[in-house]
Design an enzyme around this catalytic site. Structure first.
Site, PDB file in Angstrom:
ATOM      1  N   HIS A 143      24.545  52.265  52.739  1.00 53.83           N
ATOM      2  CA  HIS A 143      25.701  51.388  52.917  1.00 53.83           C
ATOM      3  C   HIS A 143      26.938  52.189  52.515  1.00 53.83           C
ATOM      4  CE1 HIS A 143      27.522  47.231  52.575  1.00 53.83           C
ATOM      5  NE2 HIS A 143      28.445  47.976  52.001  1.00 53.83           N
ATOM      6  N   HIS A 195      28.556  47.227  41.583  1.00 49.65           N
ATOM      7  CA  HIS A 195      29.436  48.340  41.219  1.00 49.65           C
ATOM      8  C   HIS A 195      30.525  47.931  40.249  1.00 49.65           C
ATOM      9  CE1 HIS A 195      31.394  46.469  44.710  1.00 49.65           C
ATOM     10  NE2 HIS A 195      32.533  47.016  44.364  1.00 49.65           N
ATOM     11  N   GLU A 210      40.114  44.739  43.139  1.00 50.50           N
ATOM     12  CA  GLU A 210      39.782  44.233  44.470  1.00 50.50           C
ATOM     13  C   GLU A 210      40.071  42.734  44.560  1.00 50.50           C
ATOM     14  OE1 GLU A 210      35.656  44.983  45.129  1.00 50.50           O
ATOM     15  OE2 GLU A 210      35.756  47.031  44.413  1.00 50.50           O
ATOM     16  N   HIS A 263      38.032  40.907  41.623  1.00 51.77           N
ATOM     17  CA  HIS A 263      37.192  41.743  40.769  1.00 51.77           C
ATOM     18  C   HIS A 263      38.092  42.861  40.284  1.00 51.77           C
ATOM     19  CE1 HIS A 263      34.268  39.739  43.574  1.00 51.77           C
ATOM     20  NE2 HIS A 263      33.944  39.281  42.385  1.00 51.77           N
ATOM     21  N   HIS A 301      30.586  43.750  39.456  1.00 49.99           N
ATOM     22  CA  HIS A 301      30.357  42.655  40.408  1.00 49.99           C
ATOM     23  C   HIS A 301      29.359  43.119  41.463  1.00 49.99           C
ATOM     24  CE1 HIS A 301      33.781  45.004  41.830  1.00 49.99           C
ATOM     25  NE2 HIS A 301      33.464  44.660  43.067  1.00 49.99           N
TER      26      HIS A 301
HETATM   27 FE   LIG Z   1      33.814  45.475  44.969  1.00 48.10          FE
END
Ligand SMILES: [Fe+2]
Length: 451
Positions: free
Chosen positions: A304, A347, A353, A377, A383
């Site tokens: 990903h 992460h 964010e 976040h 999160h």
């Molecule tokens: Fe994130």
């Protein structure tokens, strides 16, 4: 001359290229447009006398010496000095600027909000702006603010510009018209618009109530990200950005201009509409972009990639590769990665964010992050997927899978974001958001091969 009979109907230029009525395609082009024939001087910027008795005026969006400089020459009925008189300070209590750090508010944490509900009170673009977070410092032109706008009323004989910022507008509900000095931009959900610093406009509600998100960029302008090895195509293509053709009105009515300047608001009274630019040329202009034109690129075998692969626009900070703001889009796409945990991984991130949902369901949070909702976040706060998303992604049979009917975005900034008192105390904060990770249990017991 064909003068408008409707006081709010602007006289607009014919479309120069014929493919998009009212707009000129291309990102950062040097455009030229005129709403009356021969209003635009050719071959020079400052003729001794402009046609129609217009005044020539330059709007500079960068320092004169920036490389490249961004500026637009306007040919207008009155120069801007006539659209400005003595200033009076006013209060727009819900529109905050950085630094806005309230000692009673804790910004450290994971936060999520339901859509901010519409008010019974009539609100316009200015009075309906609700700041959720601020980052950086408006006075030193670094950082950003994130707002939710709620609008039910058009601005009538009422105009606005921000000297502080460029605004990235992301509608989620309703339709808006930005009648700007340089032309008309109509906006609906799945579109975005960029309104440059210093550009004067009014906002009309074409279909209400209107709600959406605004990223107020105090820093360097948004630009297209470098594509690196991806090459010349995909992601956001320059041709899909559209700047408006010239449009002006010649109306002698008492009007108010509100200016945002160093985080404060001031009004000035004038006797006419300031939307009087008959012709213009240059590369400093508002534009719109249909997010459905964004061509996502992703992993086609395993793993990903970082969400930066979905960057639509980036506002640099001066430190290469580290944005003041990245605007990132999570839209419909195919997931084909083999033997891969497909949702975003868990992460912590030095960048903060802020996400908004335009429509549909977001893959890492099947519940709770609803259209019109927001999440934050913050810098280095962990999160990732909730229990439901984790289980589904860990145990489902992996075939090609279309993430359909989904469009969310992220405003990501290198600076920590501080919640406003509105975000912490008035907006519909989900107090139980953090519980979405509570049921993730320890699975490790030392048994080799256990998955
Ligand atoms: Fe994130």
């Amino acid at each position: 001359m064909n003068r408008p009979s409707n006081p709010h109907m602007l006289t607009q230029a014919a479309t120069p290229v014929g493919t998009h009525a009212g707009y000129m395609p291309g990102f950062g082009n040097d455009f030229e447009t005129e709403a009356l024939p021969d209003a635009l001087p050719q071959g020079m910027n400052s003729p001794q006398r402009c046609n129609y008795g217009l005044y020539g005026e330059q709007l500079s969006g960068t320092a004169f010496t920036a490389n490249p400089p961004e500026r637009t020459w306007c040919y207008r009925i009155r120069p801007s000095v006539k659209h400005s008189h003595r200033y009076e300070k006013i209060d727009l209590p819900y529109w905050k600027s950085a630094p806005c750090i309230d000692p009673d508010v804790i910004s450290l944490g994971q936060y999520r909000w339901d859509p901010v509900p519409h008010s019974d009170e009539g609100l316009n673009w200015m009075t309906g702006m609700r700041t959720m977070t601020t980052a950086g410092d408006v006075n030193t032109q670094v950082g950003m603010a994130c707002h939710i706008y709620l609008a039910t009323e058009s601005m009538i004989d009422d105009y606005f510009f921000s000297a502080d910022s460029e605004l990235l507008v992301v509608p989620q509900e309703g339709r808006l018209r930005f009648a700007t000095e340089l032309g008309i931009i109509d906006l609906e959900p799945k579109d975005i618009a960029i309104i440059p610093r210093g550009l004067l406009y009014r906002v009309e509600v074409l279909e209400g109530p209107a709600r959406g998100f605004v990223c107020e960029n105090y820093g360097q302008k948004f630009e297209l990200p470098g594509r690196g090895p991806i090459g010349a195509n995909c992601m956001a293509n320059p041709r899909d950005f559209k700047a408006p053709v010239a449009a002006f009105e010649d109306r002698e009515v008492p009007s108010t201009v509100t200016i945002k300047w160093c985080g404060q608001f001031h009004t000035t009274k004038i006797g006419h509409s300031p939307l009087d630019v008959v012709a213009w040329h240059g590369n400093y202009a508002p534009y719109k972009y249909d997010l459905r034109n964004y061509c996502p690129v992703g992993a086609i075998l395993f793993d990903h990639p970082d969400p930066s692969i979905f960057t639509v626009l980036t506002a640099p900070s001066g430190q290469p590769g580290t944005a003041n703001i990245d605007f990132v889009l999570f839209r419909e796409r195919w997931m084909v990665m083999e033997d891969t945990f497909r949702p975003p991984w868990y992460h912590k991130n030095i960048m903060s964010e802020l996400m908004g949902n335009i429509y549909g369901q977001y893959d890492a949070k099947p519940q709770g992050f609803v259209p019109g909702g927001t999440s934050l976040h913050n810098m280095m706060i962990p999160h990732g997927p909730d229990r439901e998303a984790f289980d589904k992604a860990s145990y489902s049979n992996l075939g090609p899978d279309k993430l359909d009917k989904t469009m969310s975005f992220m405003f990501e900034t290198r600076f920590p974001q501080h919640l406003t008192p509105f975000a912490a105390k008035e907006a519909p904060l989900q107090d139980d958001y953090i519980d979405c990770w509570t049921s993730l249990e320890k699975k490790f017991d030392g048994t080799p091969g256990k998955k």
